[in-house]
Design a protein around this motif. Structure first.
Motif, PDB file in Angstrom:
ATOM      1  N   UNK A  93      24.416 -36.962  41.462  1.00  0.00           N
ATOM      2  CA  UNK A  93      23.695 -37.989  40.499  1.00  0.00           C
ATOM      3  C   UNK A  93      24.998 -38.907  40.584  1.00  0.00           C
ATOM      4  N   UNK A  94      24.481 -39.549  41.337  1.00  0.00           N
ATOM      5  CA  UNK A  94      26.117 -40.138  41.627  1.00  0.00           C
ATOM      6  C   UNK A  94      26.009 -41.841  41.073  1.00  0.00           C
ATOM      7  N   UNK A  95      24.825 -42.243  42.478  1.00  0.00           N
ATOM      8  CA  UNK A  95      24.239 -44.351  41.430  1.00  0.00           C
ATOM      9  C   UNK A  95      24.180 -45.051  42.307  1.00  0.00           C
ATOM     10  N   UNK A  96      23.779 -45.984  42.319  1.00  0.00           N
ATOM     11  CA  UNK A  96      23.287 -46.566  42.807  1.00  0.00           C
ATOM     12  C   UNK A  96      23.638 -46.278  44.405  1.00  0.00           C
ATOM     13  N   UNK A  97      23.049 -46.308  45.560  1.00  0.00           N
ATOM     14  CA  UNK A  97      23.857 -46.932  46.880  1.00  0.00           C
ATOM     15  C   UNK A  97      24.145 -48.384  47.285  1.00  0.00           C
ATOM     16  N   UNK A  98      25.023 -48.348  48.144  1.00  0.00           N
ATOM     17  CA  UNK A  98      25.455 -50.730  48.013  1.00  0.00           C
ATOM     18  C   UNK A  98      25.682 -50.027  49.226  1.00  0.00           C
ATOM     19  N   UNK A  99      27.534 -49.438  49.727  1.00  0.00           N
ATOM     20  CA  UNK A  99      27.986 -49.885  51.426  1.00  0.00           C
ATOM     21  C   UNK A  99      27.776 -47.828  51.532  1.00  0.00           C
ATOM     22  N   UNK A 100      27.059 -47.235  50.855  1.00  0.00           N
ATOM     23  CA  UNK A 100      27.758 -45.820  51.333  1.00  0.00           C
ATOM     24  C   UNK A 100      28.252 -44.812  50.583  1.00  0.00           C
ATOM     25  N   UNK A 134      21.446 -38.382  46.910  1.00  0.00           N
ATOM     26  CA  UNK A 134      21.027 -39.145  48.493  1.00  0.00           C
ATOM     27  C   UNK A 134      19.910 -39.348  48.225  1.00  0.00           C
ATOM     28  N   UNK A 135      19.418 -39.470  46.969  1.00  0.00           N
ATOM     29  CA  UNK A 135      18.131 -39.941  46.575  1.00  0.00           C
ATOM     30  C   UNK A 135      18.360 -41.734  46.480  1.00  0.00           C
ATOM     31  N   UNK A 136      18.298 -42.500  47.176  1.00  0.00           N
ATOM     32  CA  UNK A 136      18.476 -44.002  46.770  1.00  0.00           C
ATOM     33  C   UNK A 136      17.065 -44.444  46.651  1.00  0.00           C
ATOM     34  N   UNK A 137      15.960 -43.627  46.144  1.00  0.00           N
ATOM     35  CA  UNK A 137      14.211 -44.184  46.614  1.00  0.00           C
ATOM     36  C   UNK A 137      13.935 -45.371  45.313  1.00  0.00           C
ATOM     37  N   UNK A 138      15.213 -45.347  43.965  1.00  0.00           N
ATOM     38  CA  UNK A 138      14.656 -45.660  43.404  1.00  0.00           C
ATOM     39  C   UNK A 138      13.800 -47.078  43.171  1.00  0.00           C
TER      40      UNK A 138
END
Length: 542
Positions: free
Chosen positions: A256-263, A492-496
């Protein structure tokens, strides 16, 4: 200080006529007087019959005024059906005998204080000087006032916010009133010199008012209770946060890395949320008075209650740390004990003991896998309780829909969609914590476009057809629905997502005609079945 807020008569038709049984409806407070006798044999026409007649005649929906409440509105349709829209939180209040839309915008009172224009509970903010910063009053006239240990300048007021500049050297005070009449106050400490001020290290707030006694628990949560012990105003553990934007720990082992912003993704921060904290991140990289940024250092504030005071002790270690990034935001938190029919709660896997019952999060209630904020990493779920006591088995439900509004999505691609799943669950209360109540049944899943705040995506709607559920449990006084997101723990789960606290349950129904006598006293409250049986859900299940 964050958030301080705060049937029925029978409706029957003319004697001897086959009319709908309108008795199950709860009449709004102040509207419980029996209808005046009609012209035919003294038989009255109830508000529902009157509205139905007008709707048939005009061909347009007509509001049944006698059934309107702060959270619900019933409309008679031209085809003879009725539509009830139920909100979780108030959307209208009585002003001068008439209903007015909720409006938290501040207006100046004759005594120089400031109050919101139309909210459910009484709130008055200081116009400057040494008097109370805020005074709160409930419907029974019980009140609580809070006075800071220093005089206040005249505020700069804009909308629902009041800004008191320079309350101490290098310290501002930002106050916001919500649409519930809730109260959010944040001390903004701009630098280390301001933080060294002894007046900031211990904040003794004088408490006053009538009919209430304040107490605190081991975590610093405060309750202002009536003589019988009933909570009138409550406060969870107050918190503070800095403006850090960098973390020190590697990403979580599961990727888990964090919120996706610009890829690209951001690494996971080291700090875990302190016990009992109820503040969510601001869904932004940088901290603001609205909430901590993704990497902010968050600390609890100690609270002690005296007979006429509350003493707050901000975390000295954070104020003195060379790693603290300024400004620091100090946010004591007060919330109303609503006592209403409808309720809500958010639960968090990463902060499993955090109490958020009826405590609206600044940015909305979260669902899904939250992997970008420095506190409460993990799964979020949100639950909403709706009043269904106006329905019974004599009624025919033709359509029932729950509608929600997404206020934020972690995915910065505004066209990306992510799943939201609605489930019927067990009930919620002040003790509801992670993983939330057990699941009764899964109603459905819908795809919701991202409402990423930082990308300017705008709010997004979501709706669920709950007709079969309402029909099945039509004799229950209330039903609780849980909202779940994508709960896969992958990088890759950016569904929050976050959703506004005030969803609606809209039900179209009719009542089977039957002969009814003239107006009669209210029937006793129906004995309802117990809640639907729940099945336990694993802590990480969707």
């Amino acid at each position: 200080m964050a958030l301080l807020a705060l049937a029925g008569a029978v409706l029957a038709g003319a004697t001897g006529q086959a009319v709908a049984d309108d008795r199950p409806f709860a009449v709004a407070p102040g509207n419980s007087t029996p209808p005046a006798a009609g012209q035919q044999g003294g038989a009255p026409d109830g508000p529902v019959q009157v509205a139905r007649a007008k709707a048939r005649q005009s061909g347009k929906p007509v509001v049944v005024e006698g059934l309107t409440t702060e959270t619900s509105q019933t409309v008679a349709n031209p085809d003879g059906t009725l539509t009830r829209t139920e909100n979780v939180r108030p959307v209208r209040v009585k002003k001068g005998g008439d209903w007015a839309a909720v409006d938290a915008s501040l207006a100046r009172n004759g005594d120089g204080t400031w109050s919101p224009k139309a909210v459910p509970s009484g709130v008055a903010l200081s116009g400057g000087g040494s008097g109370p910063l805020a005074t709160f009053t409930d419907a029974k006239g019980r009140s609580l006032s809070l006075t800071l240990p220093f005089a206040l300048p005249a505020p700069v007021v804009s909308g629902a916010g009041a800004s008191y500049r320079g309350v101490l050297p290098g310290v501002d005070l930002e106050v916001t009133v919500t649409e519930e009449g809730a109260f959010h106050e944040v001390l903004v400490v701009h630098d280390a010199k301001a933080a060294a001020n002894p007046a900031l290290r211990t904040l003794k707030l004088a408490t006053g008012g009538k009919g209430l006694t304040t107490r605190t628990d081991a975590d610093g949560a405060m309750t202002a209770a009536a003589a019988d012990g009933t909570a009138v105003f409550t406060s969870p553990t107050p918190v503070m946060w800095d403006s850090s934007t960098t973390g020190t720990a590697d990403a979580a082992a599961d990727g888990a890395d964090g919120e996706k912003t610009d890829g690209k993704s951001r690494g996971k921060a080291a700090d875990a949320a302190p016990q009992g904290i109820t503040v969510d991140a601001a869904d932004a990289e940088k901290s603001t008075a609205k909430g901590p940024g993704h990497r902010a250092h968050v600390s609890a504030i100690k609270v002690a209650a005296g007979s006429d005071s509350l003493t707050l002790s901000p975390d000295a270690a954070q104020l003195d740390s060379p790693d603290t990034v300024w400004p620091v935001y100090i946010d004591p938190y007060v919330n109303p004990a609503t006592g209403k029919t409808n309720h809500y709660v958010q639960v968090k896997e990463g902060c499993p003991s955090e109490p958020t019952y009826d405590k609206a999060q600044e940015n909305g209630e979260g669902i899904g896998y939250q992997q970008y904020s420095s506190s409460c990493f993990g799964l979020y779920r949100s639950f909403y309780e709706f009043d269904t006591d106006y329905l019974n088995s004599s009624m025919v439900v033709s359509k029932s829909t729950i509608s929600l509004v997404s206020t934020h999505g972690a995915d910065a691609n505004c066209k990306a969609t992510w799943p939201a799943t609605l489930k019927l669950t067990g009930g919620i209360n002040g003790n509801t914590l992670w993983p939330g109540p057990g699941v009764v049944s899964t109603i459905g899943t819908t795809q919701v476009a991202s409402a990423n705040v930082n990308a300017g995506c705008g709010n997004k709607g979501a709706s669920f057809d709950v007709t079969s559920t309402i029909r099945q449990y039509i004799d229950y006084p209330n039903l609780t629905f849980g909202l779940y997101g994508n709960e896969s723990k992958t990088s890759t789960n950016y569904g929050f997502m976050r959703f506004a606290v005030n969803p609606t349950l809209t039900t179209v129904f009719d009542i089977a005609p039957k002969a009814r006598p003239t107006w009669a006293p209210p029937r006793p409250r129906r004995t309802r079945p117990r809640r639907p049986a729940v099945r336990a859900a694993p802590a990480g299940s969707g």
